[in-house]
Scaffold this motif. Structure first.
Motif, PDB file in Angstrom:
ATOM      1  N   GLN A  60      16.869   1.550 -11.069  1.00  0.00           N
ATOM      2  CA  GLN A  60      15.746   0.627 -10.844  1.00  0.00           C
ATOM      3  C   GLN A  60      14.607   1.286 -10.069  1.00  0.00           C
ATOM      4  O   GLN A  60      13.579   0.662  -9.829  1.00  0.00           O
ATOM      5  CB  GLN A  60      16.224  -0.600 -10.052  1.00  0.00           C
ATOM      6  N   ILE A  61      14.807   2.545  -9.701  1.00  0.00           N
ATOM      7  CA  ILE A  61      13.845   3.203  -8.817  1.00  0.00           C
ATOM      8  C   ILE A  61      12.450   3.311  -9.431  1.00  0.00           C
ATOM      9  O   ILE A  61      11.448   3.107  -8.747  1.00  0.00           O
ATOM     10  CB  ILE A  61      14.372   4.587  -8.338  1.00  0.00           C
ATOM     11  N   LYS A  62      12.374   3.617 -10.712  1.00  0.00           N
ATOM     12  CA  LYS A  62      11.072   3.736 -11.366  1.00  0.00           C
ATOM     13  C   LYS A  62      10.282   2.422 -11.245  1.00  0.00           C
ATOM     14  O   LYS A  62       9.145   2.409 -10.799  1.00  0.00           O
ATOM     15  CB  LYS A  62      11.258   4.122 -12.839  1.00  0.00           C
ATOM     16  N   GLN A  63      10.938   1.329 -11.628  1.00  0.00           N
ATOM     17  CA  GLN A  63      10.275   0.032 -11.560  1.00  0.00           C
ATOM     18  C   GLN A  63       9.939  -0.351 -10.126  1.00  0.00           C
ATOM     19  O   GLN A  63       8.883  -0.928  -9.855  1.00  0.00           O
ATOM     20  CB  GLN A  63      11.127  -1.054 -12.244  1.00  0.00           C
ATOM     21  N   PHE A  64      10.851  -0.008  -9.233  1.00  0.00           N
ATOM     22  CA  PHE A  64      10.635  -0.280  -7.815  1.00  0.00           C
ATOM     23  C   PHE A  64       9.347   0.413  -7.335  1.00  0.00           C
ATOM     24  O   PHE A  64       8.482  -0.213  -6.722  1.00  0.00           O
ATOM     25  CB  PHE A  64      11.853   0.215  -7.012  1.00  0.00           C
ATOM     26  N   LEU A  65       9.208   1.701  -7.654  1.00  0.00           N
ATOM     27  CA  LEU A  65       8.027   2.463  -7.219  1.00  0.00           C
ATOM     28  C   LEU A  65       6.744   1.957  -7.878  1.00  0.00           C
ATOM     29  O   LEU A  65       5.721   1.799  -7.207  1.00  0.00           O
ATOM     30  CB  LEU A  65       8.219   3.956  -7.500  1.00  0.00           C
ATOM     31  N   ILE A  66       6.813   1.684  -9.167  1.00  0.00           N
ATOM     32  CA  ILE A  66       5.620   1.176  -9.865  1.00  0.00           C
ATOM     33  C   ILE A  66       5.163  -0.140  -9.230  1.00  0.00           C
ATOM     34  O   ILE A  66       3.984  -0.333  -8.958  1.00  0.00           O
ATOM     35  CB  ILE A  66       5.877   0.987 -11.379  1.00  0.00           C
ATOM     36  N   THR A  67       6.121  -1.016  -8.965  1.00  0.00           N
ATOM     37  CA  THR A  67       5.797  -2.325  -8.376  1.00  0.00           C
ATOM     38  C   THR A  67       5.162  -2.175  -6.998  1.00  0.00           C
ATOM     39  O   THR A  67       4.117  -2.768  -6.718  1.00  0.00           O
ATOM     40  CB  THR A  67       7.057  -3.210  -8.268  1.00  0.00           C
ATOM     41  N   ILE A  68       5.790  -1.373  -6.148  1.00  0.00           N
ATOM     42  CA  ILE A  68       5.263  -1.196  -4.786  1.00  0.00           C
ATOM     43  C   ILE A  68       3.840  -0.615  -4.842  1.00  0.00           C
ATOM     44  O   ILE A  68       2.927  -1.104  -4.168  1.00  0.00           O
ATOM     45  CB  ILE A  68       6.169  -0.261  -3.941  1.00  0.00           C
ATOM     46  N   ILE A  69       3.652   0.414  -5.669  1.00  0.00           N
ATOM     47  CA  ILE A  69       2.341   1.075  -5.737  1.00  0.00           C
ATOM     48  C   ILE A  69       1.288   0.142  -6.362  1.00  0.00           C
ATOM     49  O   ILE A  69       0.141   0.110  -5.934  1.00  0.00           O
ATOM     50  CB  ILE A  69       2.446   2.434  -6.477  1.00  0.00           C
ATOM     51  N   HIS A  70       1.703  -0.651  -7.341  1.00  0.00           N
ATOM     52  CA  HIS A  70       0.827  -1.668  -7.939  1.00  0.00           C
ATOM     53  C   HIS A  70       0.337  -2.632  -6.843  1.00  0.00           C
ATOM     54  O   HIS A  70      -0.866  -2.880  -6.714  1.00  0.00           O
ATOM     55  CB  HIS A  70       1.618  -2.416  -9.031  1.00  0.00           C
ATOM     56  N   GLU A  71       1.268  -3.146  -6.055  1.00  0.00           N
ATOM     57  CA  GLU A  71       0.903  -4.117  -5.017  1.00  0.00           C
ATOM     58  C   GLU A  71       0.061  -3.458  -3.919  1.00  0.00           C
ATOM     59  O   GLU A  71      -0.824  -4.089  -3.350  1.00  0.00           O
ATOM     60  CB  GLU A  71       2.150  -4.776  -4.422  1.00  0.00           C
ATOM     61  N   ILE A  72       0.333  -2.192  -3.649  1.00  0.00           N
ATOM     62  CA  ILE A  72      -0.459  -1.455  -2.661  1.00  0.00           C
ATOM     63  C   ILE A  72      -1.917  -1.348  -3.126  1.00  0.00           C
ATOM     64  O   ILE A  72      -2.841  -1.425  -2.319  1.00  0.00           O
ATOM     65  CB  ILE A  72       0.165  -0.062  -2.378  1.00  0.00           C
ATOM     66  N   ASP A  73      -2.116  -1.216  -4.430  1.00  0.00           N
ATOM     67  CA  ASP A  73      -3.487  -1.172  -4.952  1.00  0.00           C
ATOM     68  C   ASP A  73      -4.241  -2.462  -4.597  1.00  0.00           C
ATOM     69  O   ASP A  73      -5.393  -2.424  -4.177  1.00  0.00           O
ATOM     70  CB  ASP A  73      -3.475  -0.965  -6.473  1.00  0.00           C
ATOM     71  N   HIS A  74      -3.571  -3.602  -4.741  1.00  0.00           N
ATOM     72  CA  HIS A  74      -4.194  -4.876  -4.338  1.00  0.00           C
ATOM     73  C   HIS A  74      -4.478  -4.874  -2.832  1.00  0.00           C
ATOM     74  O   HIS A  74      -5.528  -5.318  -2.392  1.00  0.00           O
ATOM     75  CB  HIS A  74      -3.270  -6.062  -4.648  1.00  0.00           C
ATOM     76  N   ALA A  75      -3.498  -4.376  -2.074  1.00  0.00           N
ATOM     77  CA  ALA A  75      -3.647  -4.342  -0.614  1.00  0.00           C
ATOM     78  C   ALA A  75      -4.827  -3.446  -0.205  1.00  0.00           C
ATOM     79  O   ALA A  75      -5.569  -3.774   0.720  1.00  0.00           O
ATOM     80  CB  ALA A  75      -2.352  -3.856   0.040  1.00  0.00           C
ATOM     81  N   MET A  76      -5.019  -2.333  -0.933  1.00  0.00           N
ATOM     82  CA  MET A  76      -6.144  -1.437  -0.634  1.00  0.00           C
ATOM     83  C   MET A  76      -7.474  -2.140  -0.914  1.00  0.00           C
ATOM     84  O   MET A  76      -8.429  -1.987  -0.158  1.00  0.00           O
ATOM     85  CB  MET A  76      -6.043  -0.150  -1.458  1.00  0.00           C
ATOM     86  N   ASP A  77      -7.509  -2.899  -2.007  1.00  0.00           N
ATOM     87  CA  ASP A  77      -8.715  -3.666  -2.325  1.00  0.00           C
ATOM     88  C   ASP A  77      -8.984  -4.719  -1.253  1.00  0.00           C
ATOM     89  O   ASP A  77     -10.128  -4.920  -0.842  1.00  0.00           O
ATOM     90  CB  ASP A  77      -8.585  -4.344  -3.692  1.00  0.00           C
ATOM     91  N   ALA A  78      -7.924  -5.384  -0.831  1.00  0.00           N
ATOM     92  CA  ALA A  78      -8.059  -6.414   0.202  1.00  0.00           C
ATOM     93  C   ALA A  78      -8.586  -5.807   1.501  1.00  0.00           C
ATOM     94  O   ALA A  78      -9.404  -6.408   2.201  1.00  0.00           O
ATOM     95  CB  ALA A  78      -6.714  -7.104   0.438  1.00  0.00           C
ATOM     96  N   LYS A  79      -8.137  -4.597   1.797  1.00  0.00           N
ATOM     97  CA  LYS A  79      -8.586  -3.899   3.001  1.00  0.00           C
ATOM     98  C   LYS A  79     -10.054  -3.488   2.850  1.00  0.00           C
ATOM     99  O   LYS A  79     -10.862  -3.634   3.763  1.00  0.00           O
ATOM    100  CB  LYS A  79      -7.700  -2.677   3.238  1.00  0.00           C
ATOM    101  N   LYS A  80     -10.386  -2.989   1.657  1.00  0.00           N
ATOM    102  CA  LYS A  80     -11.730  -2.497   1.366  1.00  0.00           C
ATOM    103  C   LYS A  80     -12.784  -3.605   1.465  1.00  0.00           C
ATOM    104  O   LYS A  80     -13.838  -3.424   2.068  1.00  0.00           O
ATOM    105  CB  LYS A  80     -11.710  -1.893  -0.032  1.00  0.00           C
ATOM    106  N   TYR A  81     -12.491  -4.738   0.858  1.00  0.00           N
ATOM    107  CA  TYR A  81     -13.486  -5.819   0.800  1.00  0.00           C
ATOM    108  C   TYR A  81     -13.293  -6.878   1.880  1.00  0.00           C
ATOM    109  O   TYR A  81     -14.168  -7.707   2.097  1.00  0.00           O
ATOM    110  CB  TYR A  81     -13.423  -6.503  -0.570  1.00  0.00           C
ATOM    111  N   GLY A  82     -12.127  -6.858   2.507  1.00  0.00           N
ATOM    112  CA  GLY A  82     -11.739  -7.964   3.373  1.00  0.00           C
ATOM    113  C   GLY A  82     -10.976  -8.934   2.482  1.00  0.00           C
ATOM    114  O   GLY A  82     -11.416  -9.200   1.367  1.00  0.00           O
ATOM    115  N   TRP A  83      -9.837  -9.428   2.940  1.00  0.00           N
ATOM    116  CA  TRP A  83      -8.982 -10.171   2.016  1.00  0.00           C
ATOM    117  C   TRP A  83      -9.620 -11.460   1.486  1.00  0.00           C
ATOM    118  O   TRP A  83      -9.385 -11.845   0.343  1.00  0.00           O
ATOM    119  CB  TRP A  83      -7.585 -10.407   2.591  1.00  0.00           C
TER     120      TRP A  83
END
Ligand SMILES: [Zn+2]
Length: 140
Positions: free
Chosen positions: A61-84
């Motif tokens: 499950q590691i591949k899916q686990f990593l893709i999911t975490i990194i996908h969600e981190i992309d949203h978190a980076m956007d939230a940080k960039k613009y303010g949530w």
């Protein structure tokens, strides 16, 4: 050679904290939650939810686990960039554009959502790099 079928919670958490640090989203609110997915960025609250459900995950499950975490981190980076709160507005704006039929041929508020497409691409593009790094560190 010992093949590890399961990844310990300690190793899982180490991978998560390495990723959060690397992508500089350590300041984003994090909530441990019992849920089906490994991780989910709550756009409405600006919170990155991490699953407590998979105490141990299988190596397969590691591949899916990593893709999911990194996908969600992309949203978190956007939230940080613009303010949530701003990001929430931007996210909803795109949802409305889809719902109101402004994007030709796009009707799914999730799969056709530009921020979802961007986040998924980011996950797909970066997971292999981290897979190799974490494998080298003997984390799975
Ligand atoms: Zn997403």
């Amino acid at each position: 050679m010992l093949i590890k079928e399961f990844i310990s919670e300690t190793n899982k958490n180490q991978m998560i904290s390495t990723l959060l640090k690397h992508y500089k989203v350590g300041s984003v609110k994090i909530k441990q939650k019992s849920m089906k997915d490994h991780a989910h960025f709550d756009v409405d609250r600006g919170t990155l939810n991490l699953s407590t459900k998979y105490k141990v995950i299988k190596s397969s499950q590691i591949k899916q686990f990593l893709i999911t975490i990194i996908h969600e981190i992309d949203h978190a980076m956007d939230a940080k960039k613009y303010g949530w709160q701003k990001f929430k507005d931007m996210y909803e704006y795109e949802q409305n554009m889809i719902t109101q039929g402004h994007y030709k041929g796009k009707s799914d508020v999730y799969w056709d959502h530009p921020y979802e497409i961007k986040a998924e691409k980011f996950g797909q593009k970066n997971y292999q790099k981290w897979y190799k790094i974490f494998k080298k560190q003997d984390l799975f």
